[in-house]
Write an enzyme that holds these catalytic residues in place. Structure first.
Site, PDB file in Angstrom:
ATOM      1  N   ARG A   1      -2.773   1.739  61.878  1.00  0.00           N
ATOM      2  CA  ARG A   1      -2.147   2.757  62.241  1.00  0.00           C
ATOM      3  C   ARG A   1      -3.304   4.031  62.339  1.00  0.00           C
ATOM      4  NH1 ARG A   1      -1.013   6.289  58.438  1.00  0.00           N
ATOM      5  NH2 ARG A   1      -0.315   8.326  59.020  1.00  0.00           N
TER       6      ARG A   1
ATOM      7  N   VAL B   1      -5.291  23.061  44.578  1.00  0.00           N
ATOM      8  CA  VAL B   1      -4.574  24.442  43.619  1.00  0.00           C
ATOM      9  C   VAL B   1      -3.723  24.973  45.058  1.00  0.00           C
ATOM     10  CG1 VAL B   1      -4.117  26.330  42.287  1.00  0.00           C
ATOM     11  CG2 VAL B   1      -5.880  24.190  41.294  1.00  0.00           C
TER      12      VAL B   1
ATOM     13  N   ILE C   1      -4.121  27.895  49.913  1.00  0.00           N
ATOM     14  CA  ILE C   1      -4.712  29.334  49.668  1.00  0.00           C
ATOM     15  C   ILE C   1      -5.900  29.569  49.544  1.00  0.00           C
ATOM     16  CG2 ILE C   1      -3.856  31.168  48.006  1.00  0.00           C
ATOM     17  CD1 ILE C   1      -0.996  30.024  47.438  1.00  0.00           C
TER      18      ILE C   1
ATOM     19  N   GLY D   1      13.947  16.547  52.774  1.00  0.00           N
ATOM     20  CA  GLY D   1      12.537  16.753  52.912  1.00  0.00           C
ATOM     21  C   GLY D   1      11.287  17.016  51.845  1.00  0.00           C
TER      22      GLY D   1
ATOM     23  N   GLU E   1      10.807  14.857  46.777  1.00  0.00           N
ATOM     24  CA  GLU E   1      10.119  13.423  47.079  1.00  0.00           C
ATOM     25  C   GLU E   1      10.935  12.709  45.958  1.00  0.00           C
ATOM     26  OE1 GLU E   1       7.410  12.345  47.595  1.00  0.00           O
ATOM     27  OE2 GLU E   1       6.066  13.658  47.688  1.00  0.00           O
TER      28      GLU E   1
ATOM     29  N   LYS F   1      -2.471  21.485  38.096  1.00  0.00           N
ATOM     30  CA  LYS F   1      -2.756  23.370  38.685  1.00  0.00           C
ATOM     31  C   LYS F   1      -3.201  24.337  37.892  1.00  0.00           C
ATOM     32  CE  LYS F   1      -0.148  21.545  43.057  1.00  0.00           C
ATOM     33  NZ  LYS F   1       1.002  21.650  43.388  1.00  0.00           N
TER      34      LYS F   1
HETATM   35  N1  HSE Z   1       3.903  18.453  45.531  1.00  0.00           N
HETATM   36  C1  HSE Z   1       3.330  19.737  45.347  1.00  0.00           C
HETATM   37  C2  HSE Z   1       4.667  21.138  46.060  1.00  0.00           C
HETATM   38  C3  HSE Z   1       2.705  19.765  46.361  1.00  0.00           C
HETATM   39  O1  HSE Z   1       5.556  21.060  45.511  1.00  0.00           O
HETATM   40  O2  HSE Z   1       4.136  22.028  45.650  1.00  0.00           O
HETATM   41  C4  HSE Z   1       1.384  18.975  46.145  1.00  0.00           C
HETATM   42  O3  HSE Z   1       0.438  19.980  45.661  1.00  0.00           O
END
Ligand code: HSE
Length: 453
Positions: free
Chosen positions: A49, A132, A136, A187, A190, A205
């Site tokens: 892939r 983070v 941005i 989607g 997760e 973060k």
């Molecule tokens: N899962 C994170 C969010 C994205 O929903 O912002 C990756 O840091």
């Protein structure tokens, strides 16, 4: 000059975005970096892939160590994630003299001290703009653009999944569990959303931003973390009626102690749902978008807004790091921007304050029996604790009474109280006393409030 060669570990959503943007904008990037930047080797468990994604000109292997062993590779991009094999490979890449670019916030928030020390000892850079707030450039802004400032506080919507869920809850008046299911179907969340909805991703973060803003070591283990799973549609509605929105914020603040109030110097590092005035720009950041407000003593308030995740937005940050490293890798290591913005020998040991010592204001919701004197008892407890009330809202009793009457229970009502600032320990004690009142019928909801003024 021949292009700088890059090895990519893990070609998923962000990896393929990085490959595509580098290829698409190669001329523009070369004009900025001073030489070409090429991904010449990729390691991924799914070799077929990966080869399909990058084409025949790029060497694809299943063993990441083959990338680390290639002497032509100057920079390794780690996009595997997590603290397991990713940590081993990052440390091995550093030991092999490679510069590292990573989007791995969990790894750096937990093991950053060890990783940055290893990189400094080896004279290589570890760059993490993508870790983070995705696209941005907040790391660049904190480390370089705001370097003149004594940073006072940072508050950010730094998790898109939870911001999407909160936006949907507000728009549609739905409870958390219903919206989470829908977000998973679309989607936006997760299959296992734990790290997002429990605030862990945002805390990773916030930990990185705190370290860079105040020149303290990364201290994820000291962060206070509370997610959005207990929020109900009712609280979002009441907050709205009081002129506030509820957002999951990552907050870090420098706290100047005040002996007269019994407070000491320290750093606040916390992630929790928060009421913020609806009129603030950040309160209007909707859907999966991210935004970070930084308050510096010279610049005042600054706001950074954009996509916090996704293939090309995150690739944008990864490539910015590649360009930085390409420009600086031949420079004397002492002349590069320090990993955490402050020189390693100038780091501060200012402690991260326990949540019980944090000072903030509060939204409280009490489901009470609609009887004479209940409000007086509740406000009496707050007065006794020295907690000043800012506003009180009592929900129209008959809205609740309608169904209650049929069930034969006592009439109930919701009492919503906004307080002025007080230290968390004092609020905890007051909540325990209010909870013990026989007229308080359900667990009290407490949401912290920040004016962000
Ligand atoms: N899962 C994170 C969010 C994205 O929903 O912002 C990756 O840091």
């Amino acid at each position: 000059m021949k292009p700088i060669q890059v090895g990519l570990l893990g070609i998923g959503v962000v990896g393929s975005g990085t490959f595509n943007v580098l290829a698409r904008n190669q001329e523009e990037i070369k004009r900025r970096a001073g030489r070409g930047i090429e991904i010449t080797m990729v390691a991924d468990l799914n070799v077929a892939r990966a080869q399909e994604l990058v084409g025949p000109g790029v060497t694809v292997v299943s063993d990441a160590r083959a990338v680390l062993a290639n002497p032509d590779i100057d920079i390794v991009i780690e996009l595997i994630g997590g603290y397991g094999i990713a940590k081993t490979l990052v440390l091995e890449a550093i030991a092999a003299g490679k510069h590292v670019v990573t989007a791995n916030k969990a790894l750096l928030a937990v093991h950053g001290t060890e990783i940055f020390a290893a990189a400094s000892a080896k004279g290589v850079m570890v760059a993490f703009e993508a870790a983070v707030a995705g696209g941005i450039p907040i790391i660049k802004a904190l480390r370089e653009g705001l370097t003149a400032n004594r940073i006072q506080w940072i508050a950010g919507i730094i998790n898109g999944t939870t911001n999407f869920i909160l936006s949907e809850m507000r728009d549609k008046g739905l409870d958390f569990a219903v919206v989470l299911k829908e977000a998973q179907r679309l989607g936006y969340a997760e299959a296992d959303p734990t790290f997002d909805i429990e605030g862990v991703d945002a805390a990773h973060k916030a930990t990185l931003m705190s370290a860079i803003a105040f020149g303290v070591p990364v201290q994820f283990d000291k962060a206070y973390i509370e997610g959005i799973t207990k929020l109900g549609a009712a609280d979002i509605k009441y907050a709205e009626q009081l002129g506030y929105r509820i957002k999951l914020l990552g907050i870090t603040k420098r706290r100047q102690g005040d002996a007269t109030k019994g407070t000491t110097d320290g750093i606040e590092l916390r992630v929790h749902p928060c009421l913020i005035p609806a009129k603030r720009l950040i309160a209007n950041v909707e859907g999966a978008m991210n935004a970070v407000v930084v308050q510096g003593d010279a610049v005042g308030t600054t706001l950074y807004y954009g996509k916090g995740a996704g293939s090309e937005p995150t690739a944008s940050a990864v490539i910015a790091d590649l360009v930085d490293i390409t420009r600086l890798h031949t420079a004397d290591a002492a002349h590069r921007v320090p990993h955490l913005a402050f020189q390693p020998d100038a780091m501060s040991n200012l402690p991260v304050l326990p949540m019980s010592e944090v000072v903030t204001s509060y939204y409280l919701r009490l489901r009470v029996a609609d009887e004479t004197g209940v409000l007086a008892k509740v406000t009496g407890i707050l007065a006794e604790a020295g907690i000043s009330i800012d506003a009180v809202l009592q929900r129209e009793a008959d809205e609740v009474v309608k169904d209650i009457a049929a069930s034969g229970q006592v009439p109930q009502t919701d009492v919503i109280i906004l307080t002025h600032d007080c230290v968390e320990a004092r609020m905890n004690a007051a909540i325990a006393l209010m909870q013990a009142l026989p007229s308080v019928l359900e667990p009290i909801t407490r949401i912290r409030k920040e004016e962000l003024a």
